[in-house]
Design a protein around this motif. Sequence first.
Motif, PDB file in Angstrom:
ATOM      1  N   VAL A 281      10.175  -4.652  -8.894  1.00  0.00           N
ATOM      2  CA  VAL A 281      11.042  -5.546  -8.136  1.00  0.00           C
ATOM      3  C   VAL A 281      12.449  -4.962  -8.040  1.00  0.00           C
ATOM      4  CG1 VAL A 281      12.113  -7.819  -8.111  1.00  0.00           C
ATOM      5  CG2 VAL A 281       9.689  -7.597  -8.652  1.00  0.00           C
ATOM      6  N   GLN A 282      12.941  -4.361  -9.148  1.00  0.00           N
ATOM      7  CA  GLN A 282      14.251  -3.726  -9.095  1.00  0.00           C
ATOM      8  C   GLN A 282      14.278  -2.607  -8.060  1.00  0.00           C
ATOM      9  OE1 GLN A 282      14.961  -2.625 -13.247  1.00  0.00           O
ATOM     10  NE2 GLN A 282      16.710  -4.040 -13.263  1.00  0.00           N
ATOM     11  N   ALA A 283      13.193  -1.842  -8.001  1.00  0.00           N
ATOM     12  CA  ALA A 283      13.154  -0.715  -7.081  1.00  0.00           C
ATOM     13  C   ALA A 283      12.958  -1.152  -5.634  1.00  0.00           C
ATOM     14  CB  ALA A 283      12.028   0.238  -7.483  1.00  0.00           C
ATOM     15  N   GLY A 284      12.134  -2.153  -5.406  1.00  0.00           N
ATOM     16  CA  GLY A 284      11.786  -2.530  -4.043  1.00  0.00           C
ATOM     17  C   GLY A 284      12.225  -3.909  -3.620  1.00  0.00           C
ATOM     18  N   GLY A 285      12.858  -4.647  -4.506  1.00  0.00           N
ATOM     19  CA  GLY A 285      13.343  -5.969  -4.160  1.00  0.00           C
ATOM     20  C   GLY A 285      12.210  -6.927  -3.818  1.00  0.00           C
ATOM     21  N   MET A 286      12.483  -7.842  -2.894  1.00  0.00           N
ATOM     22  CA  MET A 286      11.504  -8.867  -2.545  1.00  0.00           C
ATOM     23  C   MET A 286      10.265  -8.287  -1.882  1.00  0.00           C
ATOM     24  SD  MET A 286      11.865 -11.839  -3.612  1.00  0.00           S
ATOM     25  CE  MET A 286      10.567 -12.513  -2.590  1.00  0.00           C
ATOM     26  N   ASP A 287      10.406  -7.165  -1.176  1.00  0.00           N
ATOM     27  CA  ASP A 287       9.222  -6.565  -0.559  1.00  0.00           C
ATOM     28  C   ASP A 287       8.208  -6.163  -1.625  1.00  0.00           C
ATOM     29  OD1 ASP A 287      10.236  -6.875   1.950  1.00  0.00           O
ATOM     30  OD2 ASP A 287      10.992  -4.830   2.120  1.00  0.00           O
ATOM     31  N   ALA A 288       8.704  -5.562  -2.710  1.00  0.00           N
ATOM     32  CA  ALA A 288       7.807  -5.168  -3.802  1.00  0.00           C
ATOM     33  C   ALA A 288       7.222  -6.390  -4.478  1.00  0.00           C
ATOM     34  CB  ALA A 288       8.556  -4.312  -4.813  1.00  0.00           C
ATOM     35  N   ALA A 289       8.051  -7.409  -4.721  1.00  0.00           N
ATOM     36  CA  ALA A 289       7.559  -8.628  -5.373  1.00  0.00           C
ATOM     37  C   ALA A 289       6.489  -9.306  -4.530  1.00  0.00           C
ATOM     38  CB  ALA A 289       8.722  -9.591  -5.624  1.00  0.00           C
ATOM     39  N   ALA A 290       6.702  -9.370  -3.218  1.00  0.00           N
ATOM     40  CA  ALA A 290       5.734 -10.006  -2.327  1.00  0.00           C
ATOM     41  C   ALA A 290       4.419  -9.241  -2.303  1.00  0.00           C
ATOM     42  CB  ALA A 290       6.317 -10.112  -0.913  1.00  0.00           C
ATOM     43  N   LYS A 291       4.510  -7.913  -2.272  1.00  0.00           N
ATOM     44  CA  LYS A 291       3.291  -7.100  -2.249  1.00  0.00           C
ATOM     45  C   LYS A 291       2.488  -7.277  -3.529  1.00  0.00           C
ATOM     46  CE  LYS A 291       1.697  -2.372  -1.442  1.00  0.00           C
ATOM     47  NZ  LYS A 291       2.113  -0.972  -1.142  1.00  0.00           N
ATOM     48  N   ILE A 292       3.164  -7.252  -4.668  1.00  0.00           N
ATOM     49  CA  ILE A 292       2.477  -7.423  -5.952  1.00  0.00           C
ATOM     50  C   ILE A 292       1.865  -8.818  -6.045  1.00  0.00           C
ATOM     51  CG2 ILE A 292       2.830  -7.564  -8.445  1.00  0.00           C
ATOM     52  CD1 ILE A 292       5.030  -5.394  -8.032  1.00  0.00           C
ATOM     53  N   SER A 293       2.615  -9.821  -5.624  1.00  0.00           N
ATOM     54  CA  SER A 293       2.110 -11.192  -5.665  1.00  0.00           C
ATOM     55  C   SER A 293       0.883 -11.343  -4.770  1.00  0.00           C
ATOM     56  CB  SER A 293       3.207 -12.171  -5.228  1.00  0.00           C
ATOM     57  OG  SER A 293       2.761 -13.508  -5.318  1.00  0.00           O
ATOM     58  N   GLY A 294       0.918 -10.715  -3.594  1.00  0.00           N
ATOM     59  CA  GLY A 294      -0.222 -10.787  -2.689  1.00  0.00           C
ATOM     60  C   GLY A 294      -1.479 -10.189  -3.289  1.00  0.00           C
ATOM     61  N   TRP A 295      -1.345  -9.048  -3.951  1.00  0.00           N
ATOM     62  CA  TRP A 295      -2.519  -8.416  -4.556  1.00  0.00           C
ATOM     63  C   TRP A 295      -3.039  -9.216  -5.745  1.00  0.00           C
ATOM     64  CZ3 TRP A 295      -5.792  -5.080  -2.703  1.00  0.00           C
ATOM     65  CH2 TRP A 295      -5.409  -4.285  -1.630  1.00  0.00           C
ATOM     66  N   LEU A 296      -2.132  -9.851  -6.500  1.00  0.00           N
ATOM     67  CA  LEU A 296      -2.580 -10.719  -7.591  1.00  0.00           C
ATOM     68  C   LEU A 296      -3.423 -11.868  -7.045  1.00  0.00           C
ATOM     69  CD1 LEU A 296       0.649 -10.928  -9.795  1.00  0.00           C
ATOM     70  CD2 LEU A 296      -1.476  -9.743 -10.360  1.00  0.00           C
ATOM     71  N   VAL A 297      -2.987 -12.455  -5.939  1.00  0.00           N
ATOM     72  CA  VAL A 297      -3.760 -13.524  -5.297  1.00  0.00           C
ATOM     73  C   VAL A 297      -5.100 -12.976  -4.817  1.00  0.00           C
ATOM     74  CG1 VAL A 297      -3.845 -15.056  -3.292  1.00  0.00           C
ATOM     75  CG2 VAL A 297      -1.738 -14.880  -4.642  1.00  0.00           C
ATOM     76  N   HIS A 298      -5.079 -11.804  -4.187  1.00  0.00           N
ATOM     77  CA  HIS A 298      -6.308 -11.211  -3.646  1.00  0.00           C
ATOM     78  C   HIS A 298      -7.380 -11.058  -4.725  1.00  0.00           C
ATOM     79  CE1 HIS A 298      -8.966  -8.578  -1.427  1.00  0.00           C
ATOM     80  NE2 HIS A 298      -8.815  -7.621  -2.321  1.00  0.00           N
ATOM     81  N   TYR A 299      -6.992 -10.619  -5.901  1.00  0.00           N
ATOM     82  CA  TYR A 299      -7.965 -10.387  -6.964  1.00  0.00           C
ATOM     83  C   TYR A 299      -8.494 -11.679  -7.587  1.00  0.00           C
ATOM     84  CZ  TYR A 299      -6.996  -5.406  -6.738  1.00  0.00           C
ATOM     85  OH  TYR A 299      -6.889  -4.105  -6.319  1.00  0.00           O
ATOM     86  N   GLN A 300      -7.842 -12.801  -7.310  1.00  0.00           N
ATOM     87  CA  GLN A 300      -8.297 -14.091  -7.848  1.00  0.00           C
ATOM     88  C   GLN A 300      -9.154 -14.866  -6.846  1.00  0.00           C
ATOM     89  OE1 GLN A 300      -7.515 -15.457 -10.868  1.00  0.00           O
ATOM     90  NE2 GLN A 300      -5.846 -14.185 -11.626  1.00  0.00           N
ATOM     91  N   ILE A 301      -9.093 -14.479  -5.571  1.00  0.00           N
ATOM     92  CA  ILE A 301      -9.652 -15.300  -4.500  1.00  0.00           C
ATOM     93  C   ILE A 301     -11.141 -15.575  -4.661  1.00  0.00           C
ATOM     94  CG2 ILE A 301     -10.294 -15.220  -2.057  1.00  0.00           C
ATOM     95  CD1 ILE A 301      -7.522 -16.221  -2.382  1.00  0.00           C
ATOM     96  N   GLY A 302     -11.924 -14.548  -4.979  1.00  0.00           N
ATOM     97  CA  GLY A 302     -13.374 -14.734  -5.054  1.00  0.00           C
ATOM     98  C   GLY A 302     -13.776 -15.837  -6.006  1.00  0.00           C
ATOM     99  N   ARG A 303     -13.172 -15.843  -7.183  1.00  0.00           N
ATOM    100  CA  ARG A 303     -13.482 -16.873  -8.186  1.00  0.00           C
ATOM    101  C   ARG A 303     -13.076 -18.255  -7.689  1.00  0.00           C
ATOM    102  NH1 ARG A 303     -10.044 -19.312 -11.359  1.00  0.00           N
ATOM    103  NH2 ARG A 303      -8.419 -17.783 -10.902  1.00  0.00           N
ATOM    104  N   VAL A 304     -11.934 -18.342  -7.024  1.00  0.00           N
ATOM    105  CA  VAL A 304     -11.394 -19.634  -6.598  1.00  0.00           C
ATOM    106  C   VAL A 304     -12.153 -20.203  -5.401  1.00  0.00           C
ATOM    107  CG1 VAL A 304      -9.313 -20.757  -5.695  1.00  0.00           C
ATOM    108  CG2 VAL A 304      -9.116 -19.087  -7.537  1.00  0.00           C
ATOM    109  N   LEU A 305     -12.622 -19.331  -4.512  1.00  0.00           N
ATOM    110  CA  LEU A 305     -13.298 -19.786  -3.296  1.00  0.00           C
ATOM    111  C   LEU A 305     -14.684 -20.361  -3.543  1.00  0.00           C
ATOM    112  CD1 LEU A 305     -12.633 -17.116  -0.523  1.00  0.00           C
ATOM    113  CD2 LEU A 305     -11.998 -19.522  -0.463  1.00  0.00           C
ATOM    114  N   HIS A 306     -15.364 -19.916  -4.592  1.00  0.00           N
ATOM    115  CA  HIS A 306     -16.775 -20.263  -4.750  1.00  0.00           C
ATOM    116  C   HIS A 306     -17.022 -21.770  -4.851  1.00  0.00           C
ATOM    117  CE1 HIS A 306     -20.944 -19.378  -5.409  1.00  0.00           C
ATOM    118  NE2 HIS A 306     -20.958 -19.992  -6.572  1.00  0.00           N
ATOM    119  N   PRO A 307     -16.318 -22.524  -5.688  1.00  0.00           N
ATOM    120  CA  PRO A 307     -16.614 -23.967  -5.778  1.00  0.00           C
ATOM    121  C   PRO A 307     -16.445 -24.724  -4.457  1.00  0.00           C
ATOM    122  CG  PRO A 307     -15.378 -23.244  -7.702  1.00  0.00           C
ATOM    123  CD  PRO A 307     -15.363 -22.108  -6.736  1.00  0.00           C
ATOM    124  N   PRO A 308     -15.360 -24.532  -3.695  1.00  0.00           N
ATOM    125  CA  PRO A 308     -15.282 -25.261  -2.430  1.00  0.00           C
ATOM    126  C   PRO A 308     -16.313 -24.806  -1.405  1.00  0.00           C
ATOM    127  CG  PRO A 308     -13.386 -23.797  -2.672  1.00  0.00           C
ATOM    128  CD  PRO A 308     -14.085 -23.839  -3.983  1.00  0.00           C
TER     129      PRO A 308
END
Length: 297
Positions: free
Chosen positions: A60-87
């Motif tokens: 985040v220090q190196a890339g600011g909000m762009d880096a934070a957003a990218k990392i946050s997006g990938w964290l969500v991506h890796y959780q999606i499969g588990r979260v989507l299954h019940p609905p």
Amino acid sequence: MEITNEKLVEAAYKGILSRGPDPVGQANWATRLEKDGLETVLAGLIGSDEFFRRYLHRQVQAGGMDAAAKISGWLVHYQIGRVLHPPRLKMVQEVVPAGKKVLDLGGASAKPEGAFLEMGYPHAEDLTIIDLPLDVRMKPGPDISSEFQHNGTTVRYSYHSMADLSYYEDNSFDLVWSGQTFEHITEEEGAALFPQVKRVLKPGGVFALDTPNRTLTRLTVGDNMLIHAEHKIEYPYEDFIERFSNCGMELIDAKGILNMPETHRLGYGVLGDLEDADVNDSPETSYCFYVAYKKLL
């Protein structure tokens, strides 16, 4: 000078965590080093919550909000499969219309009965599952040459592209289902599939499907990637509805699966959006959308 296990642990701490070890940590890791080797110690420190926090902070220090957003997006991506299954189970069991004779487009799974029955669809008496031959399929699956019974449902397989329904007679099925498979065929194949589905459906029959919403998926993996290696295209919900508005069938239902309003608003993946996964009435801001089209009488 002799390099002791304690000195190696201290060097690992400083290199990975940018600090020296506390006495308890140094003793514990020195014991692990003696028992399991240096690679285990390094992997343990790199896998620690502390390293993750420090790494994230540096990014985040190196890339600011762009880096934070990218990392946050990938964290969500890796959780999606588990979260989507019940609905998605709820959707299949409670939302998809009842049909006795069903054609499932691309519905093979690890179990012989296929994904649709495995997910709990309660209405099918006769189910034909289309999937690719084993020699061109990315994942292994059943190779079943004759029909069989599963909990009162007659099940058979047909091995060919789901984009080619020339094998089936007119007015044959109550329901054609595409569960997370429409995105596996090209844009051109998708456009050509709708008339074929209409042809094989009985009057009053339904074409139902769910598929990822590109409006949301691009916010987790970026504009230059799709969320799965086998995907050919991912449609934004509004674009999908517009593309197929003249398909000759009536749109009778549209739902969202996993509403992500903060991700949609902020423009990057937000972990908090994963806490309330359900079928919903907001397909525009959901990670996946469900639609159902009815063949008019």
